[in-house]
Scaffold this active site. Structure first.
Site, short mmCIF file in Angstrom:
data_model
loop_
_atom_site.label_atom_id
_atom_site.label_comp_id
_atom_site.label_asym_id
_atom_site.label_seq_id
_atom_site.Cartn_x
_atom_site.Cartn_y
_atom_site.Cartn_z
N ASP A 8 0.96 -1.23 -0.03
CA ASP A 8 0.01 -0.14 0.05
C ASP A 8 0.74 1.24 -0.13
OD1 ASP A 8 -2.40 1.54 0.55
OD2 ASP A 8 -1.43 1.78 2.32
N ASP A 10 0.07 5.24 0.92
CA ASP A 10 -0.09 6.11 1.92
C ASP A 10 -0.10 5.41 3.49
OD1 ASP A 10 -0.60 8.52 0.40
OD2 ASP A 10 -2.54 7.33 -0.04
C1 BG6 Z 1 -5.44 6.15 0.19
C2 BG6 Z 1 -5.59 6.79 1.52
O1 BG6 Z 1 -4.24 5.53 0.09
O2 BG6 Z 1 -5.84 6.76 -1.13
C3 BG6 Z 1 -6.90 7.72 1.68
O3 BG6 Z 1 -5.42 6.22 2.60
C4 BG6 Z 1 -7.08 8.51 0.36
O4 BG6 Z 1 -6.69 8.38 2.82
C5 BG6 Z 1 -7.13 7.73 -0.90
O5 BG6 Z 1 -8.38 8.89 0.41
C6 BG6 Z 1 -7.30 8.23 -2.20
O6 BG6 Z 1 -6.27 9.00 -2.38
P1 BG6 Z 1 -5.98 10.25 -3.34
O7 BG6 Z 1 -4.62 10.67 -3.59
O8 BG6 Z 1 -6.48 9.69 -4.89
O9 BG6 Z 1 -7.13 11.52 -3.00
MG MG Z 2 -2.73 2.86 3.70
#
Ligand code: BG6
Ligand code: MG
Length: 223
Positions: A8, A10
């Site tokens: 993963d 984030d």
């Molecule tokens: C995930 C995060 O990896 O990505 C979430 O944990 C986030 O918090 C999601 O909403 C979508 O991310 P992005 O960058 O497309 O807004």
């Molecule tokens: Mg994550």
């Protein structure tokens, strides 16, 4: 046994969860919906659009599609601003070394993230070239906990799902990995993740990947 590792992004590779939280807090404030840090746990791993739906549900609000799009754009603008200076200094402890070690030992490496910002972020972190396949939010139609993101990574890598190991920091992501029939290691942050085959507090706890793989070999992918 395990042949591919899916990370993963984030909260596992890079310390961006706090920036998503900050950006969502400003959206919630605009909507007058109370939003505490523990509620943010429910948004981790969840796509941008589905996260907004959750906030709207918490506030018992219904808004037009145009207003939703406006809020999604607003959230992403704040988020991109917060991560504008992100660099390899923001990598979470142990992640670079772990990816390198898996690569040197012949494992395939993929990213399995809900983020539509995944590719530019990996480039800023100078990690882009370490991944054999990158599956970000732009390639996925159903958000975690649906297994689509991880099944797509397994298929692009050409490694069967039962030979894939996922590293996740979100409950929705752990569920997605289990729903995919894969092994999963939870990277804890608050001590409340459930269901994974193993938990670590940080990736730098993993010093011996053979021991890790052997340990998982005694367990079966849960379904
Ligand atoms: C995930 C995060 O990896 O990505 C979430 O944990 C986030 O918090 C999601 O909403 C979508 O991310 P992005 O960058 O497309 O807004
Ligand atoms: Mg994550």
């Amino acid at each position: 046994m395990i042949k591919a590792i899916i990370f993963d992004l984030d909260g596992v590779v890079v310390d961006t969860a706090k920036h998503h939280f900050k950006a969502w807090s400003l959206v919630a404030k605009k909507l007058n919906v109370p939003f505490a840090e523990d509620q943010n746990e429910d948004l981790k791993g969840v796509s941008r659009a589905n996260s907004l739906e959750k906030i709207l549900q918490w506030g018992d609000l219904e808004i037009s599609l145009d207003k939703k799009q406006e809020l999604l754009d607003y959230k992403n603008k704040i988020y991109l601003n917060l991560i504008s200076k992100i660099s390899s200094k923001d990598l979470l402890p142990g992640v670079y070394h772990l990816i390198e070690t898996f690569r040197k030992n012949g494992f395939k490496i993929a990213l399995g993230s809900s983020s539509k910002n995944a590719i530019p972020i990996l480039k800023k972190l100078e990690l882009f070239d370490l991944f054999d396949e990158i599956v970000g939010g732009n390639l996925v139609s159903i958000s975690k906990p649906n297994p689509e993101v991880f099944l797509k990574a397994s298929s692009l890598l050409g490694v069967p799902k039962e030979k894939c190991l996922v590293f996740e920091d979100a409950q929705s992501g752990i569920q997605a990995a289990l729903n995919a029939g894969m092994y999963c290691i939870a990277v804890e942050n608050k001590g409340n993740l459930i269901g994974a085959h193993k938990k670590v507090n940080s990736l730098n706890e993993i010093s011996d990947i053979s021991a890790l793989i052997n340990d998982l070999a005694d367990k079966k992918p849960k379904t």
